[in-house]
Design an enzyme around this catalytic site. Structure first.
Site, PDB file in Angstrom:
ATOM      1  N   ARG A   1      -1.748   7.382  11.368  1.00  0.00           N
ATOM      2  CA  ARG A   1      -2.482   6.617  10.905  1.00  0.00           C
ATOM      3  C   ARG A   1      -4.079   6.093  11.766  1.00  0.00           C
ATOM      4  O   ARG A   1      -3.862   6.102  12.977  1.00  0.00           O
ATOM      5  CB  ARG A   1      -2.091   5.041  10.511  1.00  0.00           C
ATOM      6  CG  ARG A   1      -1.651   5.237   9.170  1.00  0.00           C
ATOM      7  CD  ARG A   1      -0.625   3.713   8.986  1.00  0.00           C
ATOM      8  NE  ARG A   1      -1.197   2.587   9.528  1.00  0.00           N
ATOM      9  CZ  ARG A   1      -0.662   1.487   9.349  1.00  0.00           C
ATOM     10  NH1 ARG A   1       0.487   1.364   8.856  1.00  0.00           N
ATOM     11  NH2 ARG A   1      -1.311   0.310   9.602  1.00  0.00           N
TER      12      ARG A   1
ATOM     13  N   LYS B   1       9.128  -2.643   9.381  1.00  0.00           N
ATOM     14  CA  LYS B   1       8.931  -3.254   7.768  1.00  0.00           C
ATOM     15  C   LYS B   1       8.912  -2.243   6.892  1.00  0.00           C
ATOM     16  O   LYS B   1       9.561  -2.255   5.819  1.00  0.00           O
ATOM     17  CB  LYS B   1       7.554  -4.118   7.723  1.00  0.00           C
ATOM     18  CG  LYS B   1       7.620  -5.243   8.706  1.00  0.00           C
ATOM     19  CD  LYS B   1       6.476  -6.134   8.330  1.00  0.00           C
ATOM     20  CE  LYS B   1       5.149  -5.441   8.432  1.00  0.00           C
ATOM     21  NZ  LYS B   1       4.701  -5.132   9.936  1.00  0.00           N
TER      22      LYS B   1
ATOM     23  N   ARG C   1       4.178   7.165  16.127  1.00  0.00           N
ATOM     24  CA  ARG C   1       4.408   7.030  14.518  1.00  0.00           C
ATOM     25  C   ARG C   1       3.544   8.024  13.812  1.00  0.00           C
ATOM     26  O   ARG C   1       2.246   8.216  14.154  1.00  0.00           O
ATOM     27  CB  ARG C   1       4.281   5.684  14.341  1.00  0.00           C
ATOM     28  CG  ARG C   1       4.045   5.328  12.701  1.00  0.00           C
ATOM     29  CD  ARG C   1       4.029   3.920  12.160  1.00  0.00           C
ATOM     30  NE  ARG C   1       2.981   3.211  12.194  1.00  0.00           N
ATOM     31  CZ  ARG C   1       2.760   2.101  11.807  1.00  0.00           C
ATOM     32  NH1 ARG C   1       3.790   1.547  11.424  1.00  0.00           N
ATOM     33  NH2 ARG C   1       1.785   1.375  11.679  1.00  0.00           N
TER      34      ARG C   1
ATOM     35  N   ARG D   1       0.323 -13.012   5.495  1.00  0.00           N
ATOM     36  CA  ARG D   1       0.142 -12.784   6.754  1.00  0.00           C
ATOM     37  C   ARG D   1      -0.745 -14.087   7.532  1.00  0.00           C
ATOM     38  O   ARG D   1      -1.077 -14.007   8.775  1.00  0.00           O
ATOM     39  CB  ARG D   1      -0.838 -11.583   6.801  1.00  0.00           C
ATOM     40  CG  ARG D   1      -0.387 -10.717   7.719  1.00  0.00           C
ATOM     41  CD  ARG D   1      -1.281  -9.381   7.789  1.00  0.00           C
ATOM     42  NE  ARG D   1      -0.931  -8.384   7.239  1.00  0.00           N
ATOM     43  CZ  ARG D   1      -0.653  -7.176   7.737  1.00  0.00           C
ATOM     44  NH1 ARG D   1      -1.155  -6.927   8.782  1.00  0.00           N
ATOM     45  NH2 ARG D   1      -0.425  -6.000   7.175  1.00  0.00           N
TER      46      ARG D   1
HETATM   47  P1  ADP Z   1      -0.099  -3.003  10.049  1.00  0.00           P
HETATM   48  O1  ADP Z   1       0.983  -2.048  10.789  1.00  0.00           O
HETATM   49  O2  ADP Z   1      -1.343  -3.238  11.007  1.00  0.00           O
HETATM   50  O3  ADP Z   1       0.526  -4.378   9.666  1.00  0.00           O
HETATM   51  P2  ADP Z   1      -0.588  -2.377   7.427  1.00  0.00           P
HETATM   52  O4  ADP Z   1      -0.229  -0.989   6.896  1.00  0.00           O
HETATM   53  O5  ADP Z   1       0.542  -3.546   6.861  1.00  0.00           O
HETATM   54  O6  ADP Z   1      -0.629  -2.290   8.875  1.00  0.00           O
HETATM   55  O7  ADP Z   1      -2.143  -3.019   7.144  1.00  0.00           O
HETATM   56  C1  ADP Z   1      -3.058  -2.186   7.361  1.00  0.00           C
HETATM   57  C2  ADP Z   1      -4.422  -2.929   7.255  1.00  0.00           C
HETATM   58  O8  ADP Z   1      -4.435  -3.394   5.989  1.00  0.00           O
HETATM   59  C3  ADP Z   1      -4.275  -4.325   8.078  1.00  0.00           C
HETATM   60  O9  ADP Z   1      -4.686  -4.138   9.381  1.00  0.00           O
HETATM   61  C4  ADP Z   1      -5.080  -5.342   7.287  1.00  0.00           C
HETATM   62  O10 ADP Z   1      -6.565  -4.776   7.775  1.00  0.00           O
HETATM   63  C5  ADP Z   1      -5.048  -4.846   6.102  1.00  0.00           C
HETATM   64  N1  ADP Z   1      -4.118  -5.946   5.356  1.00  0.00           N
HETATM   65  C6  ADP Z   1      -2.897  -5.432   4.804  1.00  0.00           C
HETATM   66  N2  ADP Z   1      -2.077  -6.413   4.440  1.00  0.00           N
HETATM   67  C7  ADP Z   1      -3.028  -7.609   4.590  1.00  0.00           C
HETATM   68  C8  ADP Z   1      -3.009  -8.959   4.376  1.00  0.00           C
HETATM   69  N3  ADP Z   1      -1.844  -9.627   3.824  1.00  0.00           N
HETATM   70  N4  ADP Z   1      -3.934  -9.818   4.830  1.00  0.00           N
HETATM   71  C9  ADP Z   1      -5.204  -9.217   5.085  1.00  0.00           C
HETATM   72  N5  ADP Z   1      -5.239  -7.710   5.593  1.00  0.00           N
HETATM   73  C10 ADP Z   1      -4.389  -6.964   5.164  1.00  0.00           C
END
Ligand code: ADP
Ligand code: ZN
Length: 220
Positions: A161, A16, A129, A92
């Protein structure tokens, strides 16, 4: 000119982030990544960052009211409200998708794209990654930046990360299955979804995405 409003859904490691950066350059619209926004807020030790941190560390979703408010504030900024966006990491769950419809009314998203990659493949991608802490560009141990783990695009530090560990990855994927996967049917039911195969090299995936998006934009 019409705005272009896109949302990319997909498992952790589906690509993504990589594809959202490319699409935002192609359509000249901002990329909105809730994960990157949260990481920035955590780094800056702001109020939102303090509220989000413990959820992020364990691989849980940050509470809807925190996320929704952050996205609502981002969407009213001029770049996004005038030109549109490529959004990634949001919505999400169904409650967030409802909130997004509400925020965008009366100009709904043009297309929601499900970037489809099997779980075995994303597990392998996530383990290797590495990510730029400044612009979010993705690398891997097999395809590192040109010099010294600094980003080719912006010079930022490229790191693993903290939530890309085996235990937290499996928790995040589990959350995806339970909370986010149901959105595919939700958007399909309102004819807003296109599924795109996310396997293969990034350029091939970008071409598939552009084909799906252009054909949708031609219909509006
Ligand atoms: P991932 O690769 O796990 O999808 P992201 O970088 O998109 O990682 O998000 C990292 C963290 O930020 C998630 O694990 C969550 O804790 C929080 N987060 C990001 N976007 C959302 C969302 N839309 N709703 C709830 N938590 C979110
Ligand atoms: Zn960078």
């Amino acid at each position: 000119m019409l705005a272009t409003r896109l949302v990319i859904l997909g498992k952790q490691g589906a690509g993504k982030g990589t594809q959202a950066i490319r699409l935002s350059q192609h359509f000249r619209v901002p990329r909105i990544s809730t994960g990157d926004m949260f990481r920035m807020f955590v780094k800056g030790d702001s109020e939102i960052g303090r509220r989000a941190k413990k959820y992020m560390e364990s691989g849980d979703l940050v509470p809807d009211e925190v996320v929704n408010e952050m996205v609502r504030e981002r969407l009213v900024e001029l770049d996004a409200s005038e030109h549109g966006f490529v959004m990634e990491g949001f919505p999400r769950n169904v409650a967030q998708a409802d909130a997004l419809d509400d925020m965008l009314s009366p100009h709904p998203v043009d297309l929601v794209i499900e970037l489809d990659v099997p779980t075995g493949v994303v597990m392998r991608r996530l383990a290797s990654r590495r990510v730029c802490t400044v612009c979010g560009l993705n690398y891997s141990v097999d395809a590192p930046p040109k010099k010294n783990w600094t980003c080719d695009a912006c010079g930022g530090d490229v790191v693993q990360r903290e939530d890309d560990t085996e235990a937290v990855i499996s928790r995040r994927l589990d959350q995806y299955d339970k909370q986010t996967a149901p959105l595919v049917a939700w958007y399909l039911a309102t004819d807003r979804l296109a599924a795109v195969d996310g396997e293969g090299d990034p350029d091939t995936v970008t071409r598939r995405l552009l084909r799906a998006i252009e054909s949708r934009l031609a219909r509006r």
